[in-house]
Design a protein around this motif. Sequence first.
Motif, mmCIF file in Angstrom:
data_model
loop_
_atom_site.group_PDB
_atom_site.id
_atom_site.type_symbol
_atom_site.label_atom_id
_atom_site.label_comp_id
_atom_site.label_asym_id
_atom_site.label_seq_id
_atom_site.Cartn_x
_atom_site.Cartn_y
_atom_site.Cartn_z
ATOM 1 N N SER A 122 0.828 -1.206 0.000
ATOM 2 C CA SER A 122 0.000 0.000 0.000
ATOM 3 C C SER A 122 0.864 1.259 0.000
ATOM 4 C CB SER A 122 -0.916 0.001 1.225
ATOM 5 O OG SER A 122 -1.614 1.222 1.317
ATOM 6 N N ASP A 123 1.858 1.289 0.869
ATOM 7 C CA ASP A 123 2.747 2.462 0.921
ATOM 8 C C ASP A 123 3.478 2.650 -0.405
ATOM 9 O OD1 ASP A 123 1.918 2.847 3.518
ATOM 10 O OD2 ASP A 123 3.783 2.103 4.433
ATOM 11 N N PHE A 124 3.923 1.550 -0.989
ATOM 12 C CA PHE A 124 4.624 1.610 -2.273
ATOM 13 C C PHE A 124 3.682 2.136 -3.357
ATOM 14 C CE2 PHE A 124 6.558 -0.245 -6.100
ATOM 15 C CZ PHE A 124 7.873 0.157 -5.932
ATOM 16 N N GLU A 125 2.457 1.614 -3.382
ATOM 17 C CA GLU A 125 1.492 2.054 -4.391
ATOM 18 C C GLU A 125 1.112 3.513 -4.185
ATOM 19 O OE1 GLU A 125 -2.676 0.732 -6.500
ATOM 20 O OE2 GLU A 125 -1.493 -0.740 -5.421
ATOM 21 N N ASN A 126 0.988 3.933 -2.941
ATOM 22 C CA ASN A 126 0.665 5.337 -2.684
ATOM 23 C C ASN A 126 1.761 6.265 -3.188
ATOM 24 O OD1 ASN A 126 -1.866 4.946 -1.580
ATOM 25 N ND2 ASN A 126 -1.059 4.665 0.483
ATOM 26 N N ARG A 127 3.024 5.886 -2.974
ATOM 27 C CA ARG A 127 4.130 6.710 -3.502
ATOM 28 C C ARG A 127 4.071 6.755 -5.025
ATOM 29 N NH1 ARG A 127 6.777 4.111 0.625
ATOM 30 N NH2 ARG A 127 7.734 2.584 -0.769
ATOM 31 N N THR A 128 3.787 5.611 -5.640
ATOM 32 C CA THR A 128 3.661 5.563 -7.099
ATOM 33 C C THR A 128 2.518 6.456 -7.569
ATOM 34 O OG1 THR A 128 4.550 3.313 -7.163
ATOM 35 C CG2 THR A 128 3.278 4.024 -9.078
ATOM 36 N N ASP A 129 1.393 6.401 -6.863
ATOM 37 C CA ASP A 129 0.237 7.220 -7.231
ATOM 38 C C ASP A 129 0.517 8.712 -7.062
ATOM 39 O OD1 ASP A 129 -1.145 4.928 -7.866
ATOM 40 O OD2 ASP A 129 -2.266 4.864 -5.995
ATOM 41 N N ILE A 130 1.219 9.064 -6.005
ATOM 42 C CA ILE A 130 1.595 10.468 -5.797
ATOM 43 C C ILE A 130 2.493 10.941 -6.939
ATOM 44 C CG2 ILE A 130 2.966 12.009 -4.322
ATOM 45 C CD1 ILE A 130 1.791 10.347 -1.924
ATOM 46 N N ASN A 131 3.438 10.088 -7.331
ATOM 47 C CA ASN A 131 4.302 10.421 -8.472
ATOM 48 C C ASN A 131 3.487 10.536 -9.753
ATOM 49 O OD1 ASN A 131 6.556 10.464 -6.838
ATOM 50 N ND2 ASN A 131 7.140 8.361 -7.308
ATOM 51 N N SER A 132 2.464 9.701 -9.896
ATOM 52 C CA SER A 132 1.598 9.765 -11.079
ATOM 53 C C SER A 132 0.868 11.101 -11.144
ATOM 54 C CB SER A 132 0.575 8.626 -11.063
ATOM 55 O OG SER A 132 1.195 7.384 -11.133
ATOM 56 N N ILE A 133 0.330 11.512 -10.018
ATOM 57 C CA ILE A 133 -0.382 12.795 -9.972
ATOM 58 C C ILE A 133 0.576 13.936 -10.308
ATOM 59 C CG2 ILE A 133 -1.538 14.432 -8.436
ATOM 60 C CD1 ILE A 133 -2.712 11.934 -6.990
ATOM 61 N N ALA A 134 1.762 13.898 -9.729
ATOM 62 C CA ALA A 134 2.755 14.938 -9.997
ATOM 63 C C ALA A 134 3.135 14.954 -11.473
ATOM 64 C CB ALA A 134 3.996 14.729 -9.126
ATOM 65 N N PHE A 135 3.269 13.765 -12.067
ATOM 66 C CA PHE A 135 3.636 13.682 -13.476
ATOM 67 C C PHE A 135 2.533 14.254 -14.358
ATOM 68 C CE2 PHE A 135 3.803 11.469 -17.578
ATOM 69 C CZ PHE A 135 5.075 11.827 -17.984
#
Length: 182
Positions: free
Chosen positions: A20-33
């Motif tokens: 979950s933590d890993f996916e959340n970091r990925t999702d945050i990076n997705s939003i930023a991208f």
Amino acid sequence: MEYMNYCDRENFNKTIKTVSDFENRTDINSIAFVDTSPVTLDEAVSFEKSFNENITIEINILNQYKNQTSNKTYQEYIDIEVNRLIYEKRSAELTLEICDLWKKAKTGELNPYDALSRVKEINNQSTEVNNKVNTEKINAINYLEKHPNLNKTLTDLGIDEDFNTYELDGGGPNISKFNIYY
């Protein structure tokens, strides 16, 4: 036996929280991208490859745990989440296919009209895949409703049915969410 159940529960909690933590970091990076739009074609390809690699890591972590546990409830729940991740990975792969088509059109390897036609086909596939992502999210919600103890565990850990502490729109990045310039 009670100790084994406790250890398994703790390992499940640790595994799910890690993913979950890993996916959340990925999702945050997705939003930023997406917020940096427009992006170059190379930036889009790099992003999608990284996104795909992250999903592969998540799937591997979950499958490794699943193969170690004898708890059927955990195994079944992980199967649902792995299926969702597989569809999200496929969504990223389709985006990479679109990027490749645009790159070929840009370099003259492919007629732009042929590229556009193929992109429309891939977008239709992407819609189907994203619908499957959403179906797996619904499957997870339904499964958690049938298993209130598991649902409570995830709630206590701050995790929803697709490992996010917040929701994003759809199943992974979608090419239509950001603009690519050549």
